[in-house]
Every structure is written in C-alpha cells, then in structure tokens.
Design an enzyme around this catalytic site. Sequence first.
Site, PDB file in Angstrom:
ATOM      1  N   ARG A   1       0.825  -1.218   0.000  1.00 48.93           N
ATOM      2  CA  ARG A   1       0.000   0.000   0.000  1.00 48.93           C
ATOM      3  C   ARG A   1       0.854   1.260   0.000  1.00 48.93           C
ATOM      4  NH1 ARG A   1      -3.468  -0.298   5.027  1.00 48.93           N
ATOM      5  NH2 ARG A   1      -1.580  -1.307   5.751  1.00 48.93           N
TER       6      ARG A   1
ATOM      7  N   ASN B   1      -6.091  -2.592   2.219  1.00 49.13           N
ATOM      8  CA  ASN B   1      -6.071  -4.048   2.307  1.00 49.13           C
ATOM      9  C   ASN B   1      -7.496  -4.568   2.397  1.00 49.13           C
ATOM     10  OD1 ASN B   1      -3.274  -4.335   2.324  1.00 49.13           O
ATOM     11  ND2 ASN B   1      -3.132  -4.334   4.549  1.00 49.13           N
TER      12      ASN B   1
END
Length: 95
Positions: A25, A43
Amino acid sequence: MTQKEKNETCIHVTVSGKVQGVFFRESVRKKAEELQLTGWVKNLSHGDVELVACGERDSIMILTEWLWEGPPQAAVSNVNWEEIVVEDYSDFRVR
C-alpha cells in the site's frame, strides 16, 4: 468538456498474491504521487489489495503496469482493473 477532462480517467483495481505485509500500500501511494494520481488504496480481509486511482490516462497505464511488479517483497499473481466514473480526490491515501 476540455481536452484535459477527456484525458482523465479513474480505475478500480484489485491486486492478488503476496501483497499484504510487504509495504504494498505504501509503495502504491508513493508511485501514485510520483505519477500525480489521486485516490486511495487499502487491504481487503481476504488478502488482496484494493485501490482507486484517478488522473491522466498515460499515468494510469504506467501504474497498472507497475502494479504487476509492486515492491520487491511482493509476489503479484493477478491485477484486475476496470474504468469507473471519474471521481474528485485531492490526494492519494492509504486507508
């Protein structure tokens, strides 16, 4: 519609594989900022990563190609994306 507006798009992406716990990320956020894209990345509970990215088409295409590599620790098995209605985000955030 201006030429700039015609050249902008947003995509919704799901990335599968070893993409959690490998700085995926944060790496997406950095790449998106480098490409001057806006949107978000997060996520998912089943192990994938989901993101929305908006900006110039050329930059979006560079990002989609980069997602297949991701950070060095990642092992991407699939990148599934689709164009969506253009949304107005001010920056790119990790959710």
